[in-house]
Design an enzyme around this catalytic site. Structure first.
Site, PDB file in Angstrom:
ATOM      1  N   SER A  83       4.157   2.213   8.363  1.00  0.00           N
ATOM      2  CA  SER A  83       3.706   1.282   7.329  1.00  0.00           C
ATOM      3  C   SER A  83       4.883   0.671   6.580  1.00  0.00           C
ATOM      4  CB  SER A  83       2.810   2.015   6.333  1.00  0.00           C
ATOM      5  OG  SER A  83       1.566   2.311   6.887  1.00  0.00           O
TER       6      SER A  83
ATOM      7  N   HIS B  32       0.816  -1.221   0.000  1.00  0.00           N
ATOM      8  CA  HIS B  32       0.000   0.000   0.000  1.00  0.00           C
ATOM      9  C   HIS B  32       0.849   1.271   0.000  1.00  0.00           C
ATOM     10  CE1 HIS B  32       0.436  -0.174   4.533  1.00  0.00           C
ATOM     11  NE2 HIS B  32       0.528   1.132   4.345  1.00  0.00           N
TER      12      HIS B  32
ATOM     13  N   ASP C 106      -0.074  -7.739   1.523  1.00  0.00           N
ATOM     14  CA  ASP C 106       0.398  -6.355   1.493  1.00  0.00           C
ATOM     15  C   ASP C 106       1.922  -6.249   1.503  1.00  0.00           C
ATOM     16  OD1 ASP C 106      -0.244  -3.573   1.418  1.00  0.00           O
ATOM     17  OD2 ASP C 106       0.302  -3.411   3.521  1.00  0.00           O
TER      18      ASP C 106
END
Length: 710
Positions: free
Chosen positions: A382, A254, A298
């Protein structure tokens, strides 16, 4: 400035800038001609960007950053089309060489960074980006920086006005390409935001603090990414079965967004001392290539900078990984929360195998950290790696609600799920492999190599005349360390020696406490050097020494400020002033989290002070009046007890508390209560009583005059 190249500090800056640019893999030193030569007064064309509504964008960020499944945004991108042909100004030198100059101005920007969709440097050319005043210079970039896809990007350069300078020798005239396509206006300062540098919550742990002992290798693998020009993610160098230091880099799918060719990866963006607030290294690699990615777990695997090796001078480490089905019994996360200096978090309990956002039984493509026991993650974390108890990557951060002050969960894309798509690069012809140890390129050839990774203490301000030194001691050699000598001193004076004994495996590190040292009042530097590993000669002296500046206040005492915020902690700021109205300590607005409790210790000498607390909205910490579940509170304590507490939670735009330390000169004041220093004052059941003729009660708390309230 009407003529930007008139510098009063050219030659002072020169030496500092040479040192600055030498830190980066993709920079090759030197200075722009316009800075080198004071006689040059070229005026570039200036391109001005539209205004940016930072408050509106930050309000959007509050929503987007809550679950961490988007990059942490710090800037606004402007699409432009500025080329050598349609913008800037050319200046011809007497020998036929040419210089092209363009200035970019974006009012209110904390910094500006750039992406070029076409960028080519012919041999002998050079390219620089620098800010007004020349305090930050990126470059020189040259033909060694040409990427296969013809793009280029720069790291954010401080200030609201920056300059681009392209030098082209006469024999290559009109060959170079400089096509600027994206300008990023930073409305957050990712270099020196809140708390000196960091914007992350106060519960986070710096990677050089004692809690990180044993994780020094994995810390070296993690880096911060500037993605799509205006976002922040984290990621890690990851090892492959060739153990060759190829720059494979693992992060989250992402984080990809736009072209990964524009990514700038910054290594070693971390504090140099525990609780420190500066990091002066700009070790940045420009450009990546996407090798494999997937949404289910992811993941994204990239190679950095065309596969060019990361310099050993950057102290890189290529993390190991675990592709088995095992559930981690404990976990460690290393990351850049909110684009802050590198942090480390720990979960001491077993994780769960789940689907994203769910619990046990919801799927098998994620690892759920149920709640962090030390530290947390935030937007900007992230893509950061999750390590198991064997110090191997088991996933990369996808998202979750964990934050300082809660017990919410985080979910990491499971490496086991991703591995079938990754093995072609990380383990070619060995896709059945269930794990691989990390690779340390610095260990090659060194059998005996003791190192001091960092100094944990002393740092900052020390209260009293005694320090308790603490450092992180590691083994960078291939032989297990069983003994070593640690020599230490203050300000380069006489050495004391601590003889360490134990058992330290290759790549491991521990926290070592040294005997107390008596110091004098004032600024000092603590130095420590490791030597004589296993009674032999250390084969690598480059990592033997550590130092830490600190200031001792020998006649001071510790006071503790405790603040619990309401639902709008970003509105709160405060400072502590001495009797001469000099601000000694402060905290700016937009630095405190919501519903968070922060305890801060300060060292103050005997005397009287003002504590000033402010609220930008004008309602103090009166949260319940605005729909919050609770009001905020604050108080300050010293060795003798409570100095003051919050009165009315709605203190408006601000209020002041006066307090004194060691009020022995005040008759009756036996404790450091909130009492003006006044020889005529007396203490009556915890209340300072001052004669009616005295007017020093203004802005003070808990004071009565002849029995009446102030």
């Amino acid at each position: 400035m009407t003529q930007i190249f008139k510098r009063k500090v050219i030659f002072i800056l020169f030496a500092a800038l040479i040192s600055f640019v030498a830190n980066a893999q993709t920079q090759y030193g030197g200075l722009p001609l316009s800075i080198q030569n004071q006689k040059i007064h070229w005026l570039p064309e200036v391109k001005t960007m539209p205004e940016v509504n930072a408050q509106s964008m930050m309000a959007e960020d509050e929503i987007n950053n809550a679950t961490k499944d988007v990059p942490f945004r710090f800037g606004k991108n402007f699409d432009v089309d500025y080329t050598l042909e349609n913008s800037g100004k050319w200046h011809k030198l007497s020998n036929g060489d040419r210089v092209w100059l363009l200035a970019i101005e974006s009012p209110g920007a904390m910094s500006i960074n750039l992406f070029f969709d076409e960028w080519y440097m012919p041999p002998g050319s050079s390219f620089y980006v620098y800010n007004e005043g020349g305090t930050q210079v990126f470059g020189a970039y040259n033909e060694l920086n040409n990427l296969a896809d013809g793009t280029f990007a720069t790291y954010p350069c401080r200030g609201e006005k920056i300059y681009i300078e392209y030098y082209e020798p006469f024999d290559y005239a009109y060959v170079g390409k400089v096509n600027l396509s994206v300008i990023t206006h930073a409305y957050r300062d990712i270099d020196e935001i809140a708390k000196g540098i960091g914007d992350s919550g106060s519960c986070n742990n710096d990677v050089v603090c004692p809690v990180s002992a044993g994780w020094s290798n994995e810390i070296r693998s993690v880096a911060m990414i500037v993605v799509s020009g205006n976002g922040i993610c984290s990621g890690a160098l990851i090892n492959n079965t060739a153990n060759d230091g190829f720059p494979y880099f693992l992060t989250a799918n992402h984080c990809i967004g736009g072209s990964v060719a524009s990514w700038v990866i910054r290594f070693n963006f971390q504090a140099t001392t525990c609780g420190g607030s500066t990091s002066q290294t700009y070790q940045t690699a420009v450009g990546t290539t996407l090798l494999a990615n997937g949404a289910a777990s992811d993941y994204a695997l990239l190679q950095i900078n065309g596969g060019v090796d990361i310099p050993n001078s950057w102290n890189p480490y290529y993390a190991g990984w675990d592709s088995s089905t095992a559930t981690p019994t404990s976990s460690c996360g290393i990351h850049h929360p909110s684009g802050d200096l590198k942090k480390i978090s720990f979960e001491n309990d077993a994780s769960q195998i789940t689907g994203y956002g769910g619990g046990v039984g919801s799927g098998t493509n994620h690892v759920r950290v149920v709640d962090w026991d030390s530290g947390t993650t935030e937007g900007g974390s992230s893509g950061s790696p999750l390590f198991n108890s064997n110090h191997r990557i088991v996933g990369q951060l996808h998202g979750g609600g964990a934050a300082c002050g809660n017990n919410a969960s985080d979910w990491y894309g499971r490496f086991f799920t991703s591995f079938p798509s990754l093995c072609a690069w990380l383990a070619p012809s060995q896709c059945g492999l269930t794990g691989l140890a990390g690779y340390d390129p610095l260990l090659s050839g060194f059998t005996l190599d003791a190192q001091i990774s960092s100094i944990s203490s002393p740092t900052g301000t020390i209260c009293g005349n005694t320090i308790s030194p603490q450092l992180i001691f590691g083994n960078a050699g291939s032989s297990t360390l069983t003994s070593a000598s640690i020599n230490y001193n203050i300000d380069g004076g006489a050495n004391s020696t601590f003889n360490w004994v134990g058992s330290l495996a290759t790549g491991a590190s521990i926290s070592v406490n040294l005997p107390n040292v008596v110091v004098t009042n004032g600024a000092h530097t603590f130095n420590a050097t490791a030597s004589s590993p296993n009674g032999g000669v250390d084969q690598n002296n480059a990592n033997n020494t550590g130092s830490s500046p600190f200031t001792a206040i020998t006649n001071g005492s510790v006071v503790t400020l405790s603040i619990t915020t309401d639902c709008w902690g970003e509105e709160v700021s405060w400072n502590i002033e001495n009797s001469s109205n000099v601000i000694l300590y402060s905290q700016a607005a937009n630095t405190l989290g919501d519903l968070a409790t922060i305890n801060s210790n300060f060292c103050l000498t005997d005397g009287c002070y003002d504590f000033n607390i402010f609220d930008s909205f004008g309602d103090g910490l009166d949260g319940t009046a605005s729909g919050c579940a609770t009001d905020g509170t604050y108080s300050m304590t010293g060795t003798g007890g409570t100095l003051f507490t919050m009165g009315n939670s709605n203190y408006g735009a601000g209020t002041t508390h006066n307090f004194c330390l060691n009020t022995s000169g005040v008759p009756g004041c036996t404790n450091p209560l909130a009492c003006n220093y006044n020889p005529a004052a007396t203490l009556d059941n915890g209340t300072c009583v001052i004669p009616a003729t005295n007017d020093q009660c203004v802005n003070s708390q808990n004071i009565v005059v002849n029995g009446g309230s102030v």
